[in-house]
Design a protein around this motif. Structure first.
Motif, PDB file in Angstrom:
ATOM      1  N   TRP A   5       4.644  -2.431  -6.866  1.00 62.87           N
ATOM      2  CA  TRP A   5       3.545  -1.996  -6.001  1.00 62.87           C
ATOM      3  C   TRP A   5       3.993  -0.988  -4.952  1.00 62.87           C
ATOM      4  O   TRP A   5       3.165  -0.283  -4.367  1.00 62.87           O
ATOM      5  CB  TRP A   5       2.884  -3.205  -5.326  1.00 62.87           C
ATOM      6  CG  TRP A   5       3.804  -3.945  -4.403  1.00 62.87           C
ATOM      7  CD1 TRP A   5       4.618  -4.993  -4.728  1.00 62.87           C
ATOM      8  CD2 TRP A   5       4.031  -3.673  -3.025  1.00 62.87           C
ATOM      9  NE1 TRP A   5       5.341  -5.395  -3.624  1.00 62.87           N
ATOM     10  CE2 TRP A   5       5.005  -4.594  -2.558  1.00 62.87           C
ATOM     11  CE3 TRP A   5       3.521  -2.742  -2.124  1.00 62.87           C
ATOM     12  CZ2 TRP A   5       5.460  -4.618  -1.263  1.00 62.87           C
ATOM     13  CZ3 TRP A   5       3.979  -2.764  -0.819  1.00 62.87           C
ATOM     14  CH2 TRP A   5       4.938  -3.696  -0.405  1.00 62.87           C
ATOM     15  N   THR A   6       5.305  -0.883  -4.682  1.00 66.99           N
ATOM     16  CA  THR A   6       5.772   0.027  -3.636  1.00 66.99           C
ATOM     17  C   THR A   6       5.841   1.476  -4.102  1.00 66.99           C
ATOM     18  O   THR A   6       5.827   2.383  -3.270  1.00 66.99           O
ATOM     19  CB  THR A   6       7.158  -0.389  -3.109  1.00 66.99           C
ATOM     20  OG1 THR A   6       8.132  -0.268  -4.156  1.00 66.99           O
ATOM     21  CG2 THR A   6       7.134  -1.811  -2.577  1.00 66.99           C
ATOM     22  N   VAL A   7       5.921   1.701  -5.412  1.00 67.71           N
ATOM     23  CA  VAL A   7       6.025   3.071  -5.928  1.00 67.71           C
ATOM     24  C   VAL A   7       4.734   3.821  -5.597  1.00 67.71           C
ATOM     25  O   VAL A   7       3.633   3.320  -5.790  1.00 67.71           O
ATOM     26  CB  VAL A   7       6.319   3.077  -7.438  1.00 67.71           C
ATOM     27  CG1 VAL A   7       6.276   4.492  -8.007  1.00 67.71           C
ATOM     28  CG2 VAL A   7       7.685   2.436  -7.707  1.00 67.71           C
ATOM     29  N   GLY A   8       4.888   5.016  -5.048  1.00 70.40           N
ATOM     30  CA  GLY A   8       3.749   5.819  -4.602  1.00 70.40           C
ATOM     31  C   GLY A   8       3.487   5.701  -3.111  1.00 70.40           C
ATOM     32  O   GLY A   8       2.578   6.325  -2.589  1.00 70.40           O
ATOM     33  N   ARG A   9       4.315   4.948  -2.409  1.00 70.43           N
ATOM     34  CA  ARG A   9       4.106   4.697  -0.990  1.00 70.43           C
ATOM     35  C   ARG A   9       5.332   5.127  -0.168  1.00 70.43           C
ATOM     36  O   ARG A   9       6.381   5.384  -0.716  1.00 70.43           O
ATOM     37  CB  ARG A   9       3.829   3.215  -0.767  1.00 70.43           C
ATOM     38  CG  ARG A   9       2.639   2.721  -1.551  1.00 70.43           C
ATOM     39  CD  ARG A   9       2.524   1.216  -1.512  1.00 70.43           C
ATOM     40  NE  ARG A   9       1.497   0.741  -2.412  1.00 70.43           N
ATOM     41  CZ  ARG A   9       0.267   0.437  -2.054  1.00 70.43           C
ATOM     42  NH1 ARG A   9      -0.120   0.556  -0.811  1.00 70.43           N
ATOM     43  NH2 ARG A   9      -0.593   0.016  -2.942  1.00 70.43           N
ATOM     44  N   ALA A  10       5.173   5.148   1.133  1.00 70.33           N
ATOM     45  CA  ALA A  10       6.281   5.425   2.049  1.00 70.33           C
ATOM     46  C   ALA A  10       6.666   4.087   2.676  1.00 70.33           C
ATOM     47  O   ALA A  10       6.122   3.699   3.707  1.00 70.33           O
ATOM     48  CB  ALA A  10       5.875   6.434   3.111  1.00 70.33           C
ATOM     49  N   VAL A  11       7.579   3.357   2.033  1.00 69.17           N
ATOM     50  CA  VAL A  11       7.896   1.993   2.453  1.00 69.17           C
ATOM     51  C   VAL A  11       9.391   1.687   2.514  1.00 69.17           C
ATOM     52  O   VAL A  11       9.771   0.615   2.964  1.00 69.17           O
ATOM     53  CB  VAL A  11       7.224   0.948   1.526  1.00 69.17           C
ATOM     54  CG1 VAL A  11       5.719   1.000   1.651  1.00 69.17           C
ATOM     55  CG2 VAL A  11       7.663   1.144   0.084  1.00 69.17           C
ATOM     56  N   SER A  12      10.230   2.591   2.076  1.00 71.80           N
ATOM     57  CA  SER A  12      11.661   2.277   2.002  1.00 71.80           C
ATOM     58  C   SER A  12      12.370   2.637   3.305  1.00 71.80           C
ATOM     59  O   SER A  12      11.783   3.179   4.232  1.00 71.80           O
ATOM     60  CB  SER A  12      12.305   3.013   0.827  1.00 71.80           C
ATOM     61  OG  SER A  12      12.571   4.361   1.157  1.00 71.80           O
ATOM     62  N   HIS A  13      13.658   2.335   3.346  1.00 71.11           N
ATOM     63  CA  HIS A  13      14.512   2.725   4.473  1.00 71.11           C
ATOM     64  C   HIS A  13      15.222   4.036   4.158  1.00 71.11           C
ATOM     65  O   HIS A  13      16.348   4.253   4.566  1.00 71.11           O
ATOM     66  CB  HIS A  13      15.527   1.625   4.791  1.00 71.11           C
ATOM     67  CG  HIS A  13      14.896   0.431   5.416  1.00 71.11           C
ATOM     68  ND1 HIS A  13      14.480  -0.655   4.688  1.00 71.11           N
ATOM     69  CD2 HIS A  13      14.594   0.154   6.706  1.00 71.11           C
ATOM     70  CE1 HIS A  13      13.950  -1.549   5.492  1.00 71.11           C
ATOM     71  NE2 HIS A  13      14.002  -1.088   6.727  1.00 71.11           N
ATOM     72  N   GLY A  14      14.564   4.914   3.417  1.00 70.22           N
ATOM     73  CA  GLY A  14      15.087   6.249   3.121  1.00 70.22           C
ATOM     74  C   GLY A  14      15.428   6.473   1.669  1.00 70.22           C
ATOM     75  O   GLY A  14      15.517   7.602   1.225  1.00 70.22           O
TER      76      GLY A  14
END
Length: 187
Positions: free
Chosen positions: A152-161
């Motif tokens: 679900w995180t792919v396509g979003r701005a959610v990582s630590h870089g």
């Protein structure tokens, strides 16, 4: 951004921050037309990450070979922009939590998925909020492409870089690139 690699292995902090909106528009038929005109795409294989559109383009001598949807860094932990090259490639990487030092071995629960393709290492440390807590990282932080068990995180701005891909996509990318492949991350 991978945080505090364990014994040379890349690591990344899990994000508890709520997901940000996924871009509403589908990618254009030919995303190369959207690249900056001054972008110097090298001959041979070249990766271009469009952070704003959350797409990774695999270009070979100016022709688009593949494109992948990706997750990029959240505000405060943006994926570093600039010109890089692949410096590290690993199958079944080990992840180390940046604050607890807990290690997660390869497998279904590993936040890095089945592949790690590193392109940036910054050893100045890092202190920033991830929306849940302030992380004060001493030592090196790394950024790279990796799989994720959290589709679900792919396509979003959610990582630590770091740049997250579906695990099947990072496996395909891993087979296409090698250490030294140029990487351009657009602003």
């Amino acid at each position: 951004m991978a945080l505090r690699p364990a014994l040379g292995a890349p690591a990344q902090a899990a994000s508890a921050a709520p997901p940000l909106a996924v871009p509403a528009k589908a990618p254009p038929a030919n995303p190369l037309t959207l690249l900056p005109p001054d972008l110097q795409v090298q001959s041979g294989l070249h990766l271009v990450l469009d952070r704003r559109r959350r797409r990774l383009l695999v270009i070979n001598s100016g022709a688009l070979l593949r494109q992948f949807p990706v997750a990029v860094g959240m505000p405060g932990w943006e994926t570093p922009a600039g010109n890089f090259s692949i410096t590290d490639m690993r199958t079944d990487p080990v992840w180390e939590h940046p604050t607890s030092a807990k290690r997660i071995a390869a497998g279904a629960d590993n936040p890095l998925g089945s592949r790690w393709i590193g392109f940036h290492l910054d050893c100045n440390g890092r202190k920033a909020s991830d929306g849940d807590q302030v992380l004060d990282i001493k030592g090196c932080v790394a950024a790279g492409f990796h799989g994720t068990p959290h589709r679900w995180t792919v396509g979003r701005a959610v990582s630590h870089g770091c740049v997250r891909l579906y695990d099947e996509d990072v496996r395909a990318l891993f087979e296409m690139v090698s250490v030294g492949t140029p990487v351009t991350v657009l602003r």
